[in-house]
Design a protein around this motif. Structure first.
Motif, PDB file in Angstrom:
ATOM      1  N   UNK A  63       0.830  -1.207   0.000  1.00 53.92           N
ATOM      2  CA  UNK A  63       0.000   0.000   0.000  1.00 53.92           C
ATOM      3  C   UNK A  63       0.860   1.251   0.000  1.00 53.92           C
ATOM      4  N   UNK A  64       0.291   2.317  -0.598  1.00 51.22           N
ATOM      5  CA  UNK A  64       1.063   3.556  -0.698  1.00 51.22           C
ATOM      6  C   UNK A  64       0.392   4.719   0.024  1.00 51.22           C
ATOM      7  N   UNK A  65      -0.869   4.538   0.502  1.00 53.64           N
ATOM      8  CA  UNK A  65      -1.537   5.646   1.179  1.00 53.64           C
ATOM      9  C   UNK A  65      -1.019   5.772   2.607  1.00 53.64           C
ATOM     10  N   UNK A  66      -1.269   6.956   3.186  1.00 54.92           N
ATOM     11  CA  UNK A  66      -0.604   7.293   4.437  1.00 54.92           C
ATOM     12  C   UNK A  66      -1.226   6.614   5.650  1.00 54.92           C
ATOM     13  N   UNK A  67      -2.548   6.666   5.809  1.00 51.92           N
ATOM     14  CA  UNK A  67      -3.157   6.161   7.035  1.00 51.92           C
ATOM     15  C   UNK A  67      -4.158   5.066   6.716  1.00 51.92           C
ATOM     16  N   UNK A  68      -4.430   4.151   7.695  1.00 48.90           N
ATOM     17  CA  UNK A  68      -5.434   3.094   7.460  1.00 48.90           C
ATOM     18  C   UNK A  68      -6.817   3.651   7.182  1.00 48.90           C
ATOM     19  N   UNK A  69      -7.193   4.773   7.855  1.00 42.70           N
ATOM     20  CA  UNK A  69      -8.517   5.322   7.611  1.00 42.70           C
ATOM     21  C   UNK A  69      -8.693   5.741   6.153  1.00 42.70           C
ATOM     22  N   UNK A 250      -6.925  -2.987  -5.572  1.00 39.81           N
ATOM     23  CA  UNK A 250      -7.610  -3.329  -4.331  1.00 39.81           C
ATOM     24  C   UNK A 250      -6.608  -3.682  -3.236  1.00 39.81           C
ATOM     25  N   UNK A 251      -5.538  -4.383  -3.600  1.00 39.34           N
ATOM     26  CA  UNK A 251      -4.517  -4.731  -2.611  1.00 39.34           C
ATOM     27  C   UNK A 251      -3.807  -3.495  -2.104  1.00 39.34           C
ATOM     28  N   UNK A 252      -3.588  -2.504  -2.984  1.00 39.88           N
ATOM     29  CA  UNK A 252      -2.900  -1.283  -2.580  1.00 39.88           C
ATOM     30  C   UNK A 252      -3.743  -0.407  -1.659  1.00 39.88           C
ATOM     31  N   UNK A 253      -5.051  -0.657  -1.637  1.00 43.97           N
ATOM     32  CA  UNK A 253      -5.913   0.115  -0.714  1.00 43.97           C
ATOM     33  C   UNK A 253      -6.328  -0.709   0.498  1.00 43.97           C
ATOM     34  N   UNK A 254      -5.713  -1.864   0.688  1.00 42.64           N
ATOM     35  CA  UNK A 254      -6.013  -2.731   1.825  1.00 42.64           C
ATOM     36  C   UNK A 254      -4.830  -2.734   2.792  1.00 42.64           C
ATOM     37  N   UNK A 257      -2.536  -5.251   7.793  1.00 40.86           N
ATOM     38  CA  UNK A 257      -3.093  -5.954   8.937  1.00 40.86           C
ATOM     39  C   UNK A 257      -4.540  -6.381   8.722  1.00 40.86           C
ATOM     40  N   UNK A 258      -5.106  -6.018   7.592  1.00 45.05           N
ATOM     41  CA  UNK A 258      -6.482  -6.396   7.283  1.00 45.05           C
ATOM     42  C   UNK A 258      -6.556  -7.897   6.970  1.00 45.05           C
TER      43      UNK A 258
END
Length: 804
Positions: A63-69, A250-254, A257-258
Motif C-alpha cells: 500500500x502507498x496511502x498514508x493512514x489506514x482510515x 484493491x490490494x494497494x488500498x487494503x 493488517x487487514x
C-alpha cells in the motif's frame, strides 16, 4: 451513480488521485440509445498475436496511502467501482447469450442459421463465465449491502476496527480467481468463434441482422447499448486482462493488517500466473502464413500422417528446395489465403531417409478399422435411402461421415518413412500408398543428393582398444567409444573393465556400422566398488576417409595424464539394413578359432579375464585350481560370459576366486576340440620317450608351432600364468606337478577309438600319464615363447600420437 460521484468529489477534495477509466461506467442520458464501436477490428487482432498485457506488469504490492482510515475509504470506493463494473459485464454476457437458445433451436430445423457445432463454437464457455461472475457479483453485493446497513450514522464516533476491518471480501476474489481457468478455454476458442461469426455474417442475411444489432439494457435508467456480435465476443477477453489491475489496486488500498490482505495477495499471484501462461501459449501458437516471395521453391506438398508423437495426426507436408515443412492445415475464410499452424521442419542438408517395411496391423487395429468402415457404409446407405427423415438428419449423417473419413485417413496408413537429421531430430511419416511413399522418397532423395557431406564415413569402422598408461594409482578402468552420424545404427560401445592395475590392457576390438560419421569420441572411466564411476579423460578424433583405409592405423591418444593406445580401420561399403540389437555369440562349447575370430583376438577374453583375476587376488590361495568353486557360481559366470562380456567381468570381480578358476577349467574342458589338437597326441606321447631333456623340449616346441594361432597362443598364455602360480607354491601349495595334473586332461585328449587314428591303442591310465607329463614338460621349459594375445594392428607407417 450519485454515491460514486460524491465519493469522487470527496477524494479529489482530499487530493487523492482517482482512476476514472478503470472502474467508472459512462453515464448516459435517459431514453437514448448508445452505439458502441466495434473494438474487435483494432484490439482483438493484436490480442492473440501479441502478449495480453505489457511486460511491465509487475506492479508494487504494498500500500502507498498514508493512514489506514484513508486506505479503507479508498478501498470502499474501489469495491463500489468493481461492483458496478461487474454489473455492466454481466449485462454484456447476457446480451451475448440472448440469441443462443434460438440459434440452438434453429440448428435442428431444415434451414438452420448456425449448425449445432457452430453454436457450440461461438458460445463456448460463455455460460460458465456468466455463472462464475454472477456468483461473484451476488456475493460482493451482499457483503457491501450488509456493511453499509450496519455503518454508524452521522455524528457517531467511528472506530477503525468497526468501519472497514469487518468488511471481508478477499475470499470472494480468491474463489473467482481459482476459476479463472475457464477463460483459458475461451481464449483458445476465441479465434475460431470469431471466424464462424464473420463467415456467417457474410453468408447469411438473418445472422447478419442479428450480429450487427445486439442490444444490452443499462438497468434502471432504461437506456440501451448497441453492440456487434464480435464486440461482445471480445468483452471476456478484455475483462480477463484487467483482472490483475483490479486486484493490484484493491490490494494497494487494503492495510497489511487487514484480514483480506493475504487472500488478495494469493489471488493476485494466481491471476498473474494465469496471464503469464496465456501469453506464452499465444506466442507458441502464432499463425504461419506461407510467403510466395521467398527464394526457395516449393517442389511438392500433400497430406500425410505424422506418427512422431504419441497419437497419429493428419498433417500437410511441404517439400521445398532446402527444407521439409510440416504444418497443420487451417481452412481460411472466403476471399483469403489458406493458413497453416507450424509443427516442425527439417533442413534437407544431411537428411537421411529410411523406408520401414510395413508390418501387419494388430488384431485391435484391424477391428477398429473394420468398425469405422462399417459405420461409414451404414451412414452412406442412410444418405442415399429414399424417404429420408429430413434435411437435419442428413446433415448430421454427412458430418458423421466426414469424421469417420478423417479417422480412416489417420489410422489406416501402414507404409512408414523415417526422417533422420544430423541434429538427431527424427520424424516418422505414414502413407496409405506405397506408390505415394516412393514418390516422396524419390523427391526428397533427389534434393538431398547434391548437398550430402562427402567427408563423412559410410561403412564399417573398427576400433581396437589396446592399453592405457599414465595412471597415478592402480584402478579398474574401461574405455567407452562413441561415433556420431545418423541414428540408424548403434553408436556406443565399451570395453570390459580391466583388473586393478597401473597399466590396463584390453586388446578388445569394437566395430560400428556407420552412416555420416565424422567424429570418434573416447572416454577413460575408472570403476570403484560402491562409488560412482569417474571419467579420467576424454578425447575427440576427427574421422577422415582419406586417412583411414582397410589396414589398421595405430595411434596413441593423450587424455590428460592418461594415454590410450588404439588402432583404427575403415571399410567403405553400401549400407545394409539395421539389424536388431546384436546378441553376443556364446563362447563356451564353441571352437576356440571361432571365438577368437568373433572377438578379433588370439587369446579369448574369458581366458584372459579369469587369469587376470586369479593373478590379482588368488595367487596366495591354498589349493588354487585344485579346490573347486560352487557349481551355482560357476554356472552363473558361464552364463554371463555367453551373453555379456562386460557383465561377466563385473561379476568376476565379486565372485569367489575358486569359482573363477572353476569357470576357466570348465571353458577348456568344454571345448569341442582340445586346445592341443587330437592328432598331435600320439606324436607328443612318443616325444616323452626322448631321454635328453633339451632335445625333448626342442621337439615339443617345434610341434607346438604347427598348432593354429589361437590354440598356440592361448596355450602359451596359460603356461606362463601357471608358471607364475607355481612360483608361489610355498604359500598356495601348487607345484608344477600339481598344476599339470589339474590341467593335463582338459588341454590334451587322445583320439577317439575307431575314427581311423593310427598308432597303438593306449589304455586310460596311460592316457592320463601322457596328458599330465606333456603339460609338465612344457611347464618346466624356461624359455617358452611369449604369447601374443591379440592380432597385429600394425601398418608400415609409424604410430601417431594425438594430444587432447
Amino acid at each position: 451513480m450519485d454515491v460514486y460521484q460524491e465519493a469522487v468529489r470527496y477524494l479529489e477534495s482530499q487530493h487523492v488521485p482517482v482512476l476514472h477509466a478503470t472502474y467508472s461506467v459512462g453515464v448516459v442520458e435517459p431514453e437514448t440509445e448508445v452505439l458502441e464501436e466495434d473494438v474487435f477490428q483494432e484490439e482483438a487482432v493484436s490480442c492473440l498475436l501479441s502478449p495480453l498485457l505489457p511486460k511491465s506488469l509487475d506492479f508494487p504490492d504494498t500500500p502507498t496511502l498514508s493512514s489506514p482510515e484513508e486506505m479503507l475509504e479508498r478501498r470502499l470506493v474501489v469495491l463500489k467501482g468493481i461492483l458496478e463494473s461487474e454489473e455492466v459485464y454481466l449485462r454484456e454476457l447476457e446480451a451475448l447469450l440472448m440469441p443462443m437458445k434460438a440459434l440452438r433451436a434453429s440448428a435442428g430445423t431444415s434451414q438452420p442459421v448456425l449448425s449445432s457445432q457452430q453454436v457450440q463454437t461461438v458460445f463456448y464457455q460463455v455460460p460458465e463465465l456468466r455463472d462464475m461472475h454472477q456468483s461473484f457479483f451476488s456475493g460482493l453485493k451482499a457483503r457491501l449491502s450488509a456493511h453499509f446497513q450496519t455503518e454508524p450514522g452521522p455524528g457517531v464516533e467511528r472506530e477503525m476496527s468497526y468501519t472497514g476491518f469487518e468488511l471481508m471480501v478477499g475470499d470472494l476474489f480468491l474463489k473467482m480467481v481459482n476459476q479463472i481457468g475457464l477463460y483459458g478455454g475461451f481464449i483458445e476458442n476465441y479465434e475460431e468463434a470469431v471466424e464462424v461469426v464473420r463467415k456467417c455474417t457474410q453468408s447469411d442475411p438473418r445472422f447478419r441482422t442479428l450480429a450487427q444489432s445486439m442490444m444490452s439494457n443499462n438497468g434502471s435508467d432504461k437506456t440501451r447499448t448497441k453492440y456487434t456480435f464480435e464486440g461482445l465476443l471480445y468483452k471476456p477477453l478484455d475483462r480477463v486482462t484487467k483482472t490483475t489491475l483490479v486486484l493490484r489496486d484493491l490490494l494497494n488500498t487494503t492495510p497489511m493488517e487487514h484480514g483480506d490482505y493475504t487472500f488478495l495477495q494469493e489471488a493476485l499471484r494466481l491471476s498473474r500466473s494465469f496471464l503469464s501462461g496465456v501469453n506464452e501459449s499465444s506466442q507458441c501458437k502464432r499463425e504461419v502464413t506461407l510467403s510466395h516471395g521467398m527464394r526457395r521453391q516449393l517442389m511438392r506438398d500433400g497430406f500425410v500422417v505424422d506418427a512422431s508423437e504419441v497419437e497419429r495426426s493428419l498433417r500437410h507436408l511441404f517439400l521445398y528446395t532446402d527444407l521439409l515443412l510440416c504444418t497443420r492445415f487451417k481452412q481460411a475464410t472466403r476471399g483469403k489465403q489458406d493458413q497453416y499452424r507450424f509443427c516442425w521442419y527439417l533442413p534437407l542438408a544431411g537428411l537421411k531417409l529410411r523406408w520401414v517395411a510395413d508390418q501387419e496391423r494388430s488384431i485391435e487395429a484391424n477391428l477398429r478399422l473394420h468398425t469405422i468402415r462399417t459405420k461409414m457404409y451404414l451412414l452412406q446407405q442412410q444418405l442415399h435411402a429414399k424417404g429420408s427423415k429430413g434435411l437435419a438428419l442428413a446433415a448430421r449423417n454427412r458430418k458423421k461421415l466426414e469424421q469417420m473419413e478423417l479417422m480412416l485417413l489417420t489410422h489406416a496408413p501402414v507404409y512408414t518413412l523415417e526422417l533422420h537429421s544430423p541434429s538427431c531430430k527424427s520424424h516418422t511419416l505414414l502413407f496409405s500408398s506405397l506408390y505415394e511413399l516412393e514418390e516422396w522418397r524419390e523427391a526428397i532423395h533427389k534434393l538431398t543428393t547434391d548437398i550430402e557431406n562427402e567427408e563423412s564415413l559410410c561403412g564399417t569402422l573398427s576400433i581396437a582398444i589396446h592399453s592405457a598408461c599414465g595412471l597415478q594409482q592402480p584402478a579398474c578402468m574401461y574405455v567407452c567409444v562413441e561415433v556420431d552420424g545418423y541414428e540408424f545404427y548403434n553408436k556406443h560401445a565399451q570395453t570390459h573393465s580391466s583388473v586393478h592395475t597401473l597399466n590396463p590392457h584390453w586388446d578388445q576390438e569394437l566395430s560400428f556400422q556407420v552412416d555420416g560419421a565424422q567424429h570418434l569420441r573416447v572416454f577413460c572411466v575408472s570403476q570403484s566398488d560402491g562409488q560412482d564411476d569417474t571419467v579420467l579423460g576424454k578425447a575427440s578424433v576427427k574421422l577422415e576417409s582419406k586417412t583411414l583405409n582397410k589396414r589398421w592405423r595405430r595411434q596413441t591418444l593423450h587424455l590428460g595424464q592418461v594415454e590410450v593406445t588404439l588402432s583404427l580401420k575403415y571399410c567403405p561399403h553400401p549400407l545394409e539394413p539395421p539389424s536388431s540389437t546384436a546378441q553376443q555369440q556364446p563362447v563356451f562349447c564353441v571352437p576356440i578359432k571361432t571365438v577368437a575370430q568373433q572377438e578379433g583376438v588370439l587369446v579369448p577374453h574369458v581366458v584372459r579375464c579369469c587369469v587376470d583375476e586369479v593373478e590379482r587376488r588368488g595367487m596366495g590361495e591354498v589349493g588354487i585350481y585344485r579346490i573347486s568353486g560352487t557349481t551355482s557360481d560357476i554356472a552363473m559366470l558361464k552364463t554371463a560370459f555367453n551373453s555379456n562380456l562386460r557383465e561377466a567381468v563385473t561379476r568376476l570381480r565379486s565372485a569367489e576366486v575358486n569359482a573363477v578358476t572353476g569357470v576357466l577349467k570348465l571353458y577348456f574342458r568344454e571345448l569341442p576340440e582340445p586346445l592341443i589338437p587330437t592328432e598331435m597326441f600320439q606324436s607328443l606321447a612318443r616325444m616323452l620317450d626322448i631321454q635328453d631333456i633339451n632335445s625333448r623340449l626342442v621337439s615339443m616346441l617345434s610341434l607346438l608351432h604347427s598348432c593354429p594361432d589361437p590354440n598356440r597362443h592361448t596355450f602359451l598364455y596359460l603356461l606362463h600364468h601357471l608358471q607364475r602360480v607355481s612360483e608361489k607354491q610355498d604359500v598356495n601349495r601348487m607345484s608344477l606337478q600339481n598344476l599339470a595334473t589339474v590341467f593335463g586332461p582338459s588341454l590334451i585328449r587322445p583320439p577317439v577309438v575307431g575314427l581311423g587314428q593310427d598308432g597303438p591303442i593306449v589304455d586310460i591310465s596311460q592316457e592320463v600319464v601322457v596328458q599330465v607329463q606333456v603339460v609338465l614338460c612344457y611347464l618346466q621349459c624356461n624359455n617358452l615363447p611369449e604369447a601374443q594375445t591379440s592380432l597385429p594392428h600394425n601398418t608400415d607407417a609409424e604410430d601417431e600420437t594425438t594430444h587432447m
